[in-house]
Design a protein around this motif. Structure first.
Motif, PDB file in Angstrom:
ATOM      1  N   VAL A   1     -33.047  -8.059 -11.528  1.00  0.00           N
ATOM      2  CA  VAL A   1     -31.721  -7.976 -12.144  1.00  0.00           C
ATOM      3  C   VAL A   1     -30.709  -7.297 -11.221  1.00  0.00           C
ATOM      4  O   VAL A   1     -29.576  -7.747 -11.103  1.00  0.00           O
ATOM      5  N   ARG A   2     -31.098  -6.256 -10.544  1.00  0.00           N
ATOM      6  CA  ARG A   2     -30.154  -5.497  -9.716  1.00  0.00           C
ATOM      7  C   ARG A   2     -30.187  -5.901  -8.244  1.00  0.00           C
ATOM      8  O   ARG A   2     -29.514  -5.291  -7.431  1.00  0.00           O
ATOM      9  N   ARG A   3     -30.940  -6.885  -7.918  1.00  0.00           N
ATOM     10  CA  ARG A   3     -31.028  -7.336  -6.525  1.00  0.00           C
ATOM     11  C   ARG A   3     -29.910  -8.328  -6.226  1.00  0.00           C
ATOM     12  O   ARG A   3     -29.418  -9.016  -7.118  1.00  0.00           O
ATOM     13  N   PRO A   4     -29.533  -8.442  -4.956  1.00  0.00           N
ATOM     14  CA  PRO A   4     -28.525  -9.449  -4.605  1.00  0.00           C
ATOM     15  C   PRO A   4     -29.046 -10.859  -4.854  1.00  0.00           C
ATOM     16  O   PRO A   4     -30.240 -11.124  -4.698  1.00  0.00           O
ATOM     17  N   ARG A   5     -28.155 -11.728  -5.268  1.00  0.00           N
ATOM     18  CA  ARG A   5     -28.523 -13.120  -5.546  1.00  0.00           C
ATOM     19  C   ARG A   5     -27.980 -14.010  -4.437  1.00  0.00           C
ATOM     20  O   ARG A   5     -27.065 -13.628  -3.709  1.00  0.00           O
ATOM     21  N   PRO A   6     -28.533 -15.212  -4.327  1.00  0.00           N
ATOM     22  CA  PRO A   6     -28.006 -16.138  -3.311  1.00  0.00           C
ATOM     23  C   PRO A   6     -26.520 -16.401  -3.542  1.00  0.00           C
ATOM     24  O   PRO A   6     -26.047 -16.433  -4.674  1.00  0.00           O
ATOM     25  N   ARG A   7     -25.814 -16.582  -2.436  1.00  0.00           N
ATOM     26  CA  ARG A   7     -24.373 -16.875  -2.521  1.00  0.00           C
ATOM     27  C   ARG A   7     -24.149 -18.303  -2.071  1.00  0.00           C
ATOM     28  O   ARG A   7     -24.587 -18.702  -1.005  1.00  0.00           O
ATOM     29  N   GLY A   8     -23.488 -19.043  -2.883  1.00  0.00           N
ATOM     30  CA  GLY A   8     -23.154 -20.412  -2.532  1.00  0.00           C
ATOM     31  C   GLY A   8     -24.270 -21.387  -2.868  1.00  0.00           C
ATOM     32  O   GLY A   8     -25.416 -21.021  -3.079  1.00  0.00           O
ATOM     33  N   SER A   9     -23.891 -22.642  -2.908  1.00  0.00           N
ATOM     34  CA  SER A   9     -24.848 -23.686  -3.308  1.00  0.00           C
ATOM     35  C   SER A   9     -25.942 -23.894  -2.267  1.00  0.00           C
ATOM     36  O   SER A   9     -27.073 -24.222  -2.613  1.00  0.00           O
ATOM     37  N   LYS A  10     -25.640 -23.689  -0.985  1.00  0.00           N
ATOM     38  CA  LYS A  10     -26.651 -23.879   0.055  1.00  0.00           C
ATOM     39  C   LYS A  10     -27.801 -22.886  -0.112  1.00  0.00           C
ATOM     40  O   LYS A  10     -28.972 -23.271  -0.044  1.00  0.00           O
ATOM     41  N   GLN A  11     -27.492 -21.620  -0.349  1.00  0.00           N
ATOM     42  CA  GLN A  11     -28.544 -20.622  -0.532  1.00  0.00           C
ATOM     43  C   GLN A  11     -29.338 -20.866  -1.815  1.00  0.00           C
ATOM     44  O   GLN A  11     -30.549 -20.671  -1.849  1.00  0.00           O
ATOM     45  N   TRP A  12     -28.658 -21.291  -2.878  1.00  0.00           N
ATOM     46  CA  TRP A  12     -29.368 -21.609  -4.115  1.00  0.00           C
ATOM     47  C   TRP A  12     -30.297 -22.806  -3.911  1.00  0.00           C
ATOM     48  O   TRP A  12     -31.424 -22.828  -4.411  1.00  0.00           O
ATOM     49  N   LEU A  13     -29.838 -23.794  -3.166  1.00  0.00           N
ATOM     50  CA  LEU A  13     -30.680 -24.953  -2.881  1.00  0.00           C
ATOM     51  C   LEU A  13     -31.897 -24.543  -2.068  1.00  0.00           C
ATOM     52  O   LEU A  13     -33.020 -24.960  -2.368  1.00  0.00           O
ATOM     53  N   GLN A  14     -31.704 -23.717  -1.055  1.00  0.00           N
ATOM     54  CA  GLN A  14     -32.822 -23.234  -0.244  1.00  0.00           C
ATOM     55  C   GLN A  14     -33.829 -22.456  -1.097  1.00  0.00           C
ATOM     56  O   GLN A  14     -35.036 -22.652  -0.983  1.00  0.00           O
ATOM     57  N   ALA A  15     -33.320 -21.578  -1.961  1.00  0.00           N
ATOM     58  CA  ALA A  15     -34.198 -20.800  -2.839  1.00  0.00           C
ATOM     59  C   ALA A  15     -34.951 -21.720  -3.796  1.00  0.00           C
ATOM     60  O   ALA A  15     -36.141 -21.519  -4.065  1.00  0.00           O
ATOM     61  N   GLY A  16     -34.280 -22.736  -4.310  1.00  0.00           N
ATOM     62  CA  GLY A  16     -34.933 -23.689  -5.212  1.00  0.00           C
ATOM     63  C   GLY A  16     -36.030 -24.486  -4.519  1.00  0.00           C
ATOM     64  O   GLY A  16     -37.103 -24.704  -5.090  1.00  0.00           O
TER      65      GLY A  16
END
Length: 106
Positions: free
Chosen positions: A17-32
């Motif tokens: 919850v308190r950790r940084p999250r991916p920024r932008g769609s590219k990072q979310w896609l990579q994480a996914g």
């Protein structure tokens, strides 16, 4: 196995919850993509492998992966790990060999 994943996911969500999250769609896609391969890919391969090998052997192959990442990362990328991490790899390899022998005897 499902209960284990629900409990682990819930605990991880609380910790994240308190950790940084991916920024932008590219990072979310990579994480996914990473999440897909780590979860569905690995579990799918484990299920598929049980047609030819025992569940114990499949578990050994699956859970030796972190140790292989350290060894191969050192060989191919020049990654540097601490002595404690190398001790963990050595202990893990010794334990997996012991488990493999026990599985073969059963």
């Amino acid at each position: 196995m499902g209960i284990r994943y629900v409990l682990a996911g819930g605990l991880l969500a609380l910790l994240a919850v308190r950790r940084p999250r991916p920024r932008g769609s590219k990072q979310w896609l990579q994480a996914g993509i990473i999440g897909l391969f780590q979860s569905a890919g690995v579990m799918g391969c484990v299920y598929f492998s049980m047609r030819w090998i025992t569940s114990g052997e499949s578990a050994i192959i699956t859970f030796i992966n972190p140790m292989l990442v350290i060894v191969l990362g050192t060989l191919f990328t020049g990654a540097v790990y601490s002595k404690l991490q190398w001790l963990g790899v050595a202990v893990g390899l010794l334990l997996q060999e012991r488990v493999r022998r026990v599985c073969r005897q059963a």
